[in-house]
Design an enzyme around this catalytic site. Structure first.
Site, PDB file in Angstrom:
ATOM      1  CB  SER A 182      13.465   5.963   1.582  1.00  0.00           C
ATOM      2  OG  SER A 182      12.911   6.897   0.560  1.00  0.00           O
ATOM      3  CG  ASP A 239      -1.793  -4.812  -0.561  1.00  0.00           C
ATOM      4  OD1 ASP A 239      -2.213  -3.372  -1.035  1.00  0.00           O
ATOM      5  OD2 ASP A 239      -2.549  -5.448  -1.644  1.00  0.00           O
ATOM      6  CG  ASP A 277      -6.915  -4.672  -1.829  1.00  0.00           C
ATOM      7  OD1 ASP A 277      -6.562  -4.865  -1.434  1.00  0.00           O
ATOM      8  OD2 ASP A 277      -7.721  -4.522  -0.691  1.00  0.00           O
TER       9      ASP A 277
END
Length: 794
Positions: free
Chosen positions: A248, A320, A323
């Site tokens: 975006s 992030d 995991d």
């Protein structure tokens, strides 16, 4: 002869009767845009004006009546889309599409979104306004479900109607959150590269080897099982009937840099294209509330919106928040796994997935304390090498409903900022501007720091207790900029500077769009709405011309053919524009595919090379790797008698490019225009059936733009060079606080998801041409240009 005429007359009469029946049936199925409807749950008469593009402007005496009405009109335009959206997270697509969707259902049913939704709902304050307004919205949806005509898709596929519940709302938000995540596409691939080739091969990817002191043991032989996770998840999201969120742009300019002396706001979230389009627009006005919002199908509060006081939008933060862990089974008991405290029992459960026209499938699910095992949820993973998925969204209190409600009901900038803390995942860049002259960029997400010796780009060790340790930051340490000295804020999924000394790990996109946005914003101090309209359609790359120069320097230019010389001439004069009649983008993008294939496929193999092409990290590394003469990737492992150099690979890639384009587009370089290879088609799930394609799909169209320009119309590199756009701006919005009633927007196809509606695709040509339509807020103007549908209480 008389008998023949009589027979012909009867046939014609039957044909007319049939035609009238089809037309009448079609009219019955169309959305109702005028007249009256009795709406059971409202207290007072509510009026909806549908403007010339089918946008509902809802005027009600209370927010509850407005939300009930919104639910009804939303459902009459988007019930099919709502049905698909609510089925993804609990794994219920196979019930209507059959075994073709079984892979999707296994994965999402095992992920645990449905259970997380149940848990979140149990913790809700049932007296809160967010909860009560959600129930009102669902009342409206369910009344249309019960009383309104059944969408044609329901009839073709055979969907049984079921009432919508608040769990459906949470499941829709949950799928949206998952589609943002990139770790499941990237970490397994990077782990394969590290284990098979070594850290030297990851330097071009920006992976710092010094962080990888603790090495995860490789599997015996090739560790191909890792990247099968990437392959499976990528395939699931691409084949989902509801496309993923990808990237975006947004920028907000303060009063000091605008001609009008008021804030200007722009936002264009990048989402996979589909038909119907992602957003449903609706304008709500009550005595105590007004909002012009953009809604996901089946959800009550807008993710994008504005009123006379403030505007907000979003882009993906790309941090992030997921995991993967390699668990170690107890050799004497496969239902136990190793932890730092000894063996623990897996949490075991079963789910039954109903499959249309086939037998039900019983899914067996295992969970460690990290999360569900991918084994059994995706194909190709051996059971003795269990890999679990830890995801922030499932590990923290889910307050997404209250968060989205708060964004659309903010009292001021401070209140708006505080409400973002409710979003643990996904990570978002939330953009803000208001009528008082404030501008802001604020990130959401529960951010954390990993131990120094743990690199979260790889699959981690689930048994040692160390790789899972996370140091959570207070929300005050999330990156943000409020009324900065430089007088503007922007976001385009780029790596952000840390608030302290820690660079938040993530799967950020390259600097191209961010750099171009700054290039345009920085020198100019008299911005107008019209300038923003032009800028949001900008298709010039800020980085591609410099990449081209590195390419040209690396190509052996002796003994070039006339066609090759003409192609080089086009590249040499290219300024990075990606217009329909440009020639250089066709050459450049075809070259990038051959360069990537010749550089990476020999080490990775076909499957993992295809995975690489679908990652953000591939886009990130091109500019750096292509300039690195000492990269280990240049040598072709299949040619043992020669060590290839950068010049060898770039020259071969260029020669293949010219040969390919000669065959595809002819031997005249002047005919290799971008419009011939860069196209978009907005696909409906039923458009996969050839006979239904022209009825349900919208397009194909020639279109400008490209990967990683502001007008980011994205495609995956392929050998065929048919750059079919998969994703792009899901809307282009520009809010002008000096003239709020004349702010503008556009959708890729149309407001309605009903193919019989005149608003199914009435914005497509405007969108393709980079044009806009008004987001009306002036009641007199709305009344004078709209159809009126009155909802009366029972």
């Amino acid at each position: 002869m008389k008998k023949l005429k009589k027979i012909v007359g009867v046939v014609l009469l039957l044909f007319v009767i049939l035609a009238l029946a089809v037309v009448g049936y079609g009219y019955f199925l169309k959305p109702k845009y005028d007249g009256e409807v009795v709406l059971n749950a409202i207290q007072k008469e509510t009026t909806v004006y549908f403007d010339e593009y089918g946008i509902p402007h809802i005027y009600a005496q209370s927010q509850k009546d407005a939300m009930t009405t919104l639910g009804y009109v939303h459902a009459q335009d988007r019930l099919w889309q709502m049905e698909l959206m609510r089925r993804i997270a609990p794994g219920r697509l196979s019930e209507i599409f059959g075994s073709v969707m079984l892979k999707n259902d296994k994965f999402f049913a095992g992920l645990g979104l449905n259970e997380d939704s149940e848990k979140a709902i149990a913790q809700l304050d049932k007296n809160s306004e967010s909860y009560q307004l959600t129930l009102a919205y669902l009342e409206g949806v369910n009344q249309f479900l019960e009383d309104g005509p059944t969408p044609i898709e329901f009839q073709l596929v055979g969907v049984q109607k079921e009432k919508f519940t608040i769990k459906d709302v949470y499941n829709i938000f949950g799928y949206m959150a998952f589609s943002f995540a990139m770790a499941q596409k990237t970490d397994p691939l990077l782990t394969d590269i590290r284990d098979e080739l070594g850290m030297e091969y990851l330097k071009d990817f920006g992976i710092d080897g010094s962080l990888a002191h603790t090495q995860l043991k490789s599997f015996k032989g090739k560790s191909e099982a890792y990247s099968k996770i990437s392959k499976s998840v990528t395939s699931l999201l691409e084949n989902s009937p509801i496309p993923p969120f990808i990237g975006s742009n947004s920028w907000v300019v303060g009063p000091q840099k605008t001609k009008c002396g008021k804030v200007l706001f722009a936002n264009d979230p990048h989402i996979g294209f589909s038909q119907p389009a992602t957003w449903y627009e609706a304008h709500i006005v009550t005595p105590d509330y007004e909002m012009y919002g953009y809604y996901l199908a089946g959800t009550p509060f807008p993710l994008l919106g504005h009123n006379r006081e403030y505007a907000y939008g979003l882009t993906m933060f790309e941090n992030d928040d997921m995991d993967l862990f390699l668990e170690t089974n107890n050799p004497e008991n496969e239902n136990q796994y190793q932890t730092s405290e000894g063996f623990k029992n897996y949490q075991l459960s079963e789910k039954t997935i109903k499959v249309k026209d086939s037998t039900n499938v019983v899914l067996k699910i295992k969970k460690s304390h990290h999360g569900p095992l991918m084994n059994g949820l995706v194909e190709g993973l051996a059971n003795d090498k269990p890999i679990s998925m830890w995801w922030t969204y499932l590990q923290h209190k889910n307050q997404i409903l209250d968060a989205v409600y708060a964004l659309s009901h903010a009292k001021n900038l401070e209140h708006f900022h505080q409400s973002i803390e409710l979003i643990a995942a996904p990570g978002l860049n939330i953009m803000y501007g208001d009528a008082k002259g404030n501008i802001a960029w604020i990130t959401s997400g529960k951010l954390y720091k990993m131990p120094d010796n743990v690199n979260a780009n790889f699959i981690l060790d689930g048994s040692n207790g160390k790789d899972e340790q996370k140091e959570y930051y207070d929300f005050s340490e999330n990156p943000y900029a409020i009324n900065p000295d430089w007088k503007y804020v922007y976001s385009s999924n780029n790596q952000v500077e840390p608030m302290g000394d820690y660079l938040y790990p993530g799967y950020y996109l390259p600097e191209d769009r961010a750099k171009r946005i700054v290039q345009l914003l920085e020198p100019k101090n008299d911005w107008t709405k019209e300038d923003f309209m032009k800028m949001i359609n900008d298709d010039q790359s800020s980085v591609a011309p410099s990449i081209v120069q590195n390419i040209l320097k690396g190509i052996a230019q002796k003994s070039l053919s006339d066609t090759e010389k003409a192609a080089i001439a086009q590249l040499q004069k290219w300024n990075g524009n990606n217009g329909l009649n440009e020639i250089a983008p066709t050459i450049y993008n075809q070259f990038l595919y051959h360069y990537l294939q010749n550089t990476f496929e020999d080490e990775l193999g076909k499957d993992r090379f295809a995975i690489l092409l679908n990652t953000h990290i591939m886009k990130q590394m091109i500019a750096f790797q292509i300039a690195n003469e000492t990269s280990p990737w240049w040598d072709n492992k299949t040619t043992s008698d020669k060590t290839e150099t950068r010049k060898d690979i770039l020259t071969r890639s260029f020669q293949q490019t010219i040969s390919h384009l000669n065959q595809k587009l002819g031997n005249q370089v002047s005919g290799w225009t971008w419009n011939k290879v860069h196209t978009v088609e907005h696909k409906h799930p039923l458009g996969e059936v050839a006979a239904l394609r022209s009825y349900f799909n919208v397009g194909p169209f020639e279109i400008n733009g490209s990967n990683e320009v502001i007008n980011n119309l994205m495609f995956t590199f392929t050998e065929a060079g048919n750059h079919q756009v998969k994703a792009g701006p899901s809307t282009r919005r520009i809010i002008d606080f000096s003239d709020i009633e004349n702010s503008v927007s556009i959708l890729p196809t149309g407001q309605s998801g009903n193919p019989l509606s005149e608003h199914y695709k009435d914005q497509a040509e405007l969108y393709n041409q980079g044009k806009f339509r008004k987001m009306k807020m002036n009641k007199k103007e709305i009344e004078g240009s709209s159809r009126k549908l009155v909802f009366k209480p029972r």
